[in-house]
Design an enzyme around this catalytic site. Structure first.
Site, mmCIF file in Angstrom:
data_model
loop_
_atom_site.group_PDB
_atom_site.id
_atom_site.type_symbol
_atom_site.label_atom_id
_atom_site.label_comp_id
_atom_site.label_asym_id
_atom_site.label_seq_id
_atom_site.Cartn_x
_atom_site.Cartn_y
_atom_site.Cartn_z
ATOM 1 N N LYS A 94 0.985 -1.023 0.004
ATOM 2 C CA LYS A 94 0.121 0.067 -0.141
ATOM 3 C C LYS A 94 0.924 1.250 -0.069
ATOM 4 O O LYS A 94 1.836 1.301 0.517
ATOM 5 C CB LYS A 94 -1.030 -0.041 1.295
ATOM 6 N N GLY A 109 -2.825 4.537 -3.256
ATOM 7 C CA GLY A 109 -3.652 3.468 -3.241
ATOM 8 C C GLY A 109 -2.863 2.172 -2.873
ATOM 9 O O GLY A 109 -2.083 1.939 -2.026
ATOM 10 N N GLU A 110 -3.229 0.979 -3.454
ATOM 11 C CA GLU A 110 -3.093 -0.319 -3.219
ATOM 12 C C GLU A 110 -1.999 -0.926 -4.527
ATOM 13 O O GLU A 110 -2.214 -0.568 -5.564
ATOM 14 C CB GLU A 110 -3.985 -1.305 -2.856
ATOM 15 N N LYS A 127 -1.096 -1.111 -9.910
ATOM 16 C CA LYS A 127 -1.212 -0.192 -8.865
ATOM 17 C C LYS A 127 -2.645 0.612 -8.957
ATOM 18 O O LYS A 127 -2.825 0.827 -10.228
ATOM 19 C CB LYS A 127 -0.237 0.901 -9.126
ATOM 20 N N ASP A 172 11.119 11.806 -5.833
ATOM 21 C CA ASP A 172 10.963 11.123 -4.464
ATOM 22 C C ASP A 172 11.540 9.906 -4.651
ATOM 23 O O ASP A 172 11.174 8.794 -4.263
ATOM 24 C CB ASP A 172 9.167 10.759 -4.747
#
Length: 493
Positions: free
Chosen positions: A203, A207-208, A222, A323
């Site tokens: 997760k 989302g997952e 995803k 990121d």
């Protein structure tokens, strides 16, 4: 006389052709371009979109470049979530869009009508279920069940799409012969809608992540919720950038939306790597010197490709990740890495000298933020600033890898950067105090000096962590240094 007339006519045609070459592209309204009087130019199309964000309609108007237009993502609407239009004349997107309004409520039903509406379908479903159970107890149903192919594999669709080819073959064929921006939209949708989800494997913020199967092959899915459509759209757009595909960047397969009338799921399908993230891998495993070098070199190779601009008609813009962290890097079967999660990435247009910053309120991970991001001194108008911030984050990831390298039987336990200086979920203020005010960096153990590879890795880390971003190494320089180290250590990366 005739010859002079022909010569004059030829010169006039040349002048007209030159004027056509020099003429500006399509002019469009751009709500994000306040520095250029809310106007942009493109060779593609004008774009207007309205989407539902937190219960409110939000309008975006901008330009769509030719590569983005060819990717067929921008000009796509989804039911009750977005309405999008592309057009091809000057300022044609200066229009007012609204999401389709729900149909007026039907007249209220009385108790008797409601009882009938509920009872009849329930009875019919019960009868159908009983008949099905009775039929499946017979010999004919048992025989079919034994002879039936795996229901989880929609073979007709598989044969239609791949014709005996694997996903890698399909993607390679398109990359080698086409635009290099991914599979055609119709193929993407066919793949996405014939995937069978197996189990949830993680997760994230948006989302997952699921492990799925398509035609006997493993894929990762995803899944974004409809409220995160902007994040899904942005990541799909970045992954379909021309010439982005690289062995050390997660392989994108498809993007699609699943709408059943009550809710919408947004899918991003990619290659599946069963080892999981680098964070999970380092928690479970100790690495050798050669293993450390392979991991570090593959990360540098992927980041160097991401940062590099490829010039040409089938070129690639320079991209900064924004990121980088061990949870956003996946480990492949061959013990090398693939950089993933490009939802916050930014693209640089070197011709217009503009930076395509996503309209996304979410920022990177605080623990991995560069000093200039923490103290708000970063010049966001210069693209190099974003690349330098990536390099700082890579230095922290290298520190995580090196700690798990076993030399002479000595190995450190896995820890996150700054684990001994900040809490598990630090705030920007806490990170700024440690990184900017106190100028602390993760400690480099003395025993690393006894190993050539760890000594070189320690030097690379320090040169990635400079407070002055301009003094940091580039991704290409890191790649070359680790490549030389790989030759010395005789490792096969």
């Amino acid at each position: 006389m005739t010859r002079a007339l022909c010569s004059a006519l030829r010169q006039a045609l040349l002048l007209l052709a030159a004027a056509a070459e020099l003429s500006p592209g399509l002019k469009c309204v751009c709500l994000l371009c306040d520095s250029s009087n809310f106007t942009c130019q493109t060779e593609g199309a004008c774009w207007a979109s309205v989407m539902l964000t937190n219960g409110k309609e939000q309008v975006i108007k901008s330009c769509v470049s030719l590569p983005e237009l060819n990717a067929q993502v921008f000009c796509h609407s989804s039911n009750n979530v977005t309405k999008t239009e592309c057009c091809f004349t000057d300022f044609c997107n200066n229009i007012t869009l609204h999401l389709p309004t729900a149909s007026p409520n039907a007249p209220k039903l009385g108790p008797m009508e409601l009882a009938i509406i509920i009872t009849v379908p329930v009875c019919l479903l019960s009868i159908a279920a009983m008949l099905t159970v009775w039929a499946c107890q017979g010999r004919q149903c048992s025989y079919r069940k034994k002879k039936r192919p795996n229901v989880e594999e929609p073979l007709s669709e598989c044969n239609l799409v791949n014709a005996g080819k694997t996903l890698k073959d399909l993607i390679y064929d398109v990359t080698a012969s086409g635009s290099g921006s991914g599979l055609p939209l119709l193929v993407q949708r066919t793949i996405a809608r014939t995937i069978v989800l197996q189990e949830i494997v993680g997760k994230g913020r948006f989302g997952e992540v699921w492990h799925g199967r398509w035609c006997g092959e493993d894929v990762a899915v995803k899944i974004f919720s409809s409220r995160d459509e902007r994040s899904w759209f942005r990541e799909a757009e970045i992954y379909q950038t021309v010439m982005l595909r690289h062995e050390n960047i997660l392989g994108f397969i498809a993007a699609d939306n699943k709408d059943n009338g009550t809710w919408t799921q947004l899918w991003l399908v990619s290659e599946y790597h069963e080892q999981g993230s680098l964070y999970d891998y380092l928690n479970r495993n100790i690495v050798t010197v050669a293993g450390m070098i392979k991991l570090a070199l593959s990360i540098a190779s992927g980041l160097a490709h991401l940062h590099m601009e490829i010039v040409g008609t089938q070129g690639k813009p320079a991209i900064a990740h924004r990121d980088i962290k061990s949870k956003n890097i996946l480990v492949k079967k061959c013990e090398t890495c693939a950089i993933a999660d490009l939802g916050l990435a930014v693209k640089h247009d070197s011709i217009l000298n503009t930076i395509d910053i996503p309209q996304n309120p979410k920022v990177g991970t605080k623990r991995y933020m560069a000093p200039e991001m923490l103290d708000d001194t970063m010049n966001v108008n210069i693209f190099e600033s974003f690349k330098r911030a990536d390099i700082y984050s890579v230095g922290l990831v290298y520190w995580e890898i090196a700690r798990r390298c076993s030399v002479g039987g000595i190995v450190e336990e896995y820890q996150l950067p700054y684990y001994d200086m900040v809490p598990s979920d630090p705030s920007i203020e806490e990170m700024r105090k440690v990184v900017c005010d106190q100028k602390f960096r993760p400690s480099i153990p003395n025993q690393w000096q006894s190993c050539e590879a760890l000594r070189v890795m320690g030097r690379i880390m320090r040169e990635c962590w400079y407070a002055n971003g301009a003094a940091r190494l580039t991704a290409l320089r890191i790649k070359k240094t680790i490549s030389q180290l790989c030759v010395k250590e005789d490792c096969k990366a």
